[in-house]
Design a protein around this motif. Structure first.
Motif, PDB file in Angstrom:
ATOM      1  N   LEU A  53       0.826  -1.209   0.000  1.00  0.00           N
ATOM      2  CA  LEU A  53       0.000   0.000   0.000  1.00  0.00           C
ATOM      3  C   LEU A  53       0.857   1.255   0.000  1.00  0.00           C
ATOM      4  O   LEU A  53       0.531   2.234  -0.681  1.00  0.00           O
ATOM      5  CB  LEU A  53      -0.952   0.004   1.191  1.00  0.00           C
ATOM      6  N   LEU A  54       1.950   1.246   0.749  1.00  0.00           N
ATOM      7  CA  LEU A  54       2.849   2.402   0.760  1.00  0.00           C
ATOM      8  C   LEU A  54       3.409   2.660  -0.634  1.00  0.00           C
ATOM      9  O   LEU A  54       3.503   3.804  -1.077  1.00  0.00           O
ATOM     10  CB  LEU A  54       3.994   2.192   1.749  1.00  0.00           C
ATOM     11  N   ARG A  55       3.767   1.596  -1.327  1.00  0.00           N
ATOM     12  CA  ARG A  55       4.297   1.755  -2.690  1.00  0.00           C
ATOM     13  C   ARG A  55       3.215   2.265  -3.634  1.00  0.00           C
ATOM     14  O   ARG A  55       3.493   3.085  -4.521  1.00  0.00           O
ATOM     15  CB  ARG A  55       4.906   0.440  -3.160  1.00  0.00           C
ATOM     16  N   GLN A  56       1.978   1.812  -3.452  1.00  0.00           N
ATOM     17  CA  GLN A  56       0.866   2.319  -4.259  1.00  0.00           C
ATOM     18  C   GLN A  56       0.630   3.802  -3.978  1.00  0.00           C
ATOM     19  O   GLN A  56       0.373   4.588  -4.898  1.00  0.00           O
ATOM     20  CB  GLN A  56      -0.406   1.530  -3.983  1.00  0.00           C
ATOM     21  N   ILE A  57       0.702   4.182  -2.710  1.00  0.00           N
ATOM     22  CA  ILE A  57       0.543   5.591  -2.327  1.00  0.00           C
ATOM     23  C   ILE A  57       1.651   6.426  -2.960  1.00  0.00           C
ATOM     24  O   ILE A  57       1.398   7.498  -3.504  1.00  0.00           O
ATOM     25  CB  ILE A  57       0.537   5.733  -0.788  1.00  0.00           C
ATOM     26  N   ALA A  58       2.876   5.934  -2.900  1.00  0.00           N
ATOM     27  CA  ALA A  58       4.008   6.663  -3.476  1.00  0.00           C
ATOM     28  C   ALA A  58       3.821   6.873  -4.973  1.00  0.00           C
ATOM     29  O   ALA A  58       4.092   7.962  -5.501  1.00  0.00           O
ATOM     30  CB  ALA A  58       5.312   5.918  -3.192  1.00  0.00           C
ATOM     31  N   THR A  59       3.330   5.867  -5.659  1.00  0.00           N
ATOM     32  CA  THR A  59       3.100   5.973  -7.103  1.00  0.00           C
ATOM     33  C   THR A  59       1.900   6.871  -7.403  1.00  0.00           C
ATOM     34  O   THR A  59       1.971   7.758  -8.251  1.00  0.00           O
ATOM     35  CB  THR A  59       2.866   4.576  -7.711  1.00  0.00           C
ATOM     36  N   GLY A  60       0.815   6.659  -6.683  1.00  0.00           N
ATOM     37  CA  GLY A  60      -0.419   7.391  -6.945  1.00  0.00           C
ATOM     38  C   GLY A  60      -0.389   8.854  -6.574  1.00  0.00           C
ATOM     39  O   GLY A  60      -1.143   9.660  -7.127  1.00  0.00           O
ATOM     40  N   HIS A  61       0.472   9.230  -5.629  1.00  0.00           N
ATOM     41  CA  HIS A  61       0.532  10.625  -5.164  1.00  0.00           C
ATOM     42  C   HIS A  61       1.875  11.273  -5.470  1.00  0.00           C
ATOM     43  O   HIS A  61       2.206  12.313  -4.894  1.00  0.00           O
ATOM     44  CB  HIS A  61       0.266  10.692  -3.655  1.00  0.00           C
ATOM     45  N   ALA A  62       2.637  10.694  -6.375  1.00  0.00           N
ATOM     46  CA  ALA A  62       3.998  11.169  -6.657  1.00  0.00           C
ATOM     47  C   ALA A  62       4.050  12.650  -7.033  1.00  0.00           C
ATOM     48  O   ALA A  62       4.920  13.373  -6.573  1.00  0.00           O
ATOM     49  CB  ALA A  62       4.633  10.322  -7.754  1.00  0.00           C
ATOM     50  N   GLY A  63       3.131  13.117  -7.845  1.00  0.00           N
ATOM     51  CA  GLY A  63       3.138  14.511  -8.257  1.00  0.00           C
ATOM     52  C   GLY A  63       2.516  15.463  -7.263  1.00  0.00           C
ATOM     53  O   GLY A  63       2.651  16.676  -7.395  1.00  0.00           O
ATOM     54  N   GLN A  64       1.860  14.933  -6.264  1.00  0.00           N
ATOM     55  CA  GLN A  64       1.139  15.764  -5.305  1.00  0.00           C
ATOM     56  C   GLN A  64       2.023  16.230  -4.156  1.00  0.00           C
ATOM     57  O   GLN A  64       1.888  17.352  -3.682  1.00  0.00           O
ATOM     58  CB  GLN A  64      -0.050  14.968  -4.764  1.00  0.00           C
ATOM     59  N   PHE A  65       2.922  15.363  -3.705  1.00  0.00           N
ATOM     60  CA  PHE A  65       3.817  15.677  -2.591  1.00  0.00           C
ATOM     61  C   PHE A  65       5.211  16.012  -3.129  1.00  0.00           C
ATOM     62  O   PHE A  65       5.572  15.608  -4.240  1.00  0.00           O
ATOM     63  CB  PHE A  65       3.910  14.493  -1.622  1.00  0.00           C
ATOM     64  N   ALA A  66       5.996  16.700  -2.330  1.00  0.00           N
ATOM     65  CA  ALA A  66       7.361  17.026  -2.736  1.00  0.00           C
ATOM     66  C   ALA A  66       8.163  15.757  -2.991  1.00  0.00           C
ATOM     67  O   ALA A  66       8.915  15.667  -3.958  1.00  0.00           O
ATOM     68  CB  ALA A  66       8.042  17.875  -1.670  1.00  0.00           C
TER      69      ALA A  66
END
Length: 84
Positions: A53-66
């Motif tokens: 899930l952490l890896r999915q979050i990292a991929t899915g929100h990559a452009g949203q967070f710094a």
């Protein structure tokens, strides 16, 4: 005009899959710009699907967070997990 400073959020996880969705939603719904937030996740040997899930979050929100960093390793304890 309000100036926002970069913010690091360090999170140590252990079998935390059930809380990750609400945690990330809470960050995206608050007033501080996500583009100024760097998320640092350190998983301490979870046996559930936390790391996936952490890896999915990292991929899915990559452009949203710094930046979103996911580090998975053995359970070294809470303090050492933050230090890692």
């Amino acid at each position: 005009m309000t100036a926002f400073v970069p913010l690091d959020v360090s999170v140590v996880t252990y079998n935390s899959a059930r809380w990750l969705g609400a945690f990330v939603r809470s960050l995206t719904q608050q007033a501080y710009p996500c583009s100024q937030i760097r998320l640092l996740f350190r998983d301490n040997g979870s046996s559930d699907n936390t790391v996936q899930l952490l890896r999915q979050i990292a991929t899915g929100h990559a452009g949203q967070f710094a930046q979103i960093v996911v580090d998975a390793g053995d359970n070294v304890g809470f303090g050492c997990g933050h230090n890692a």
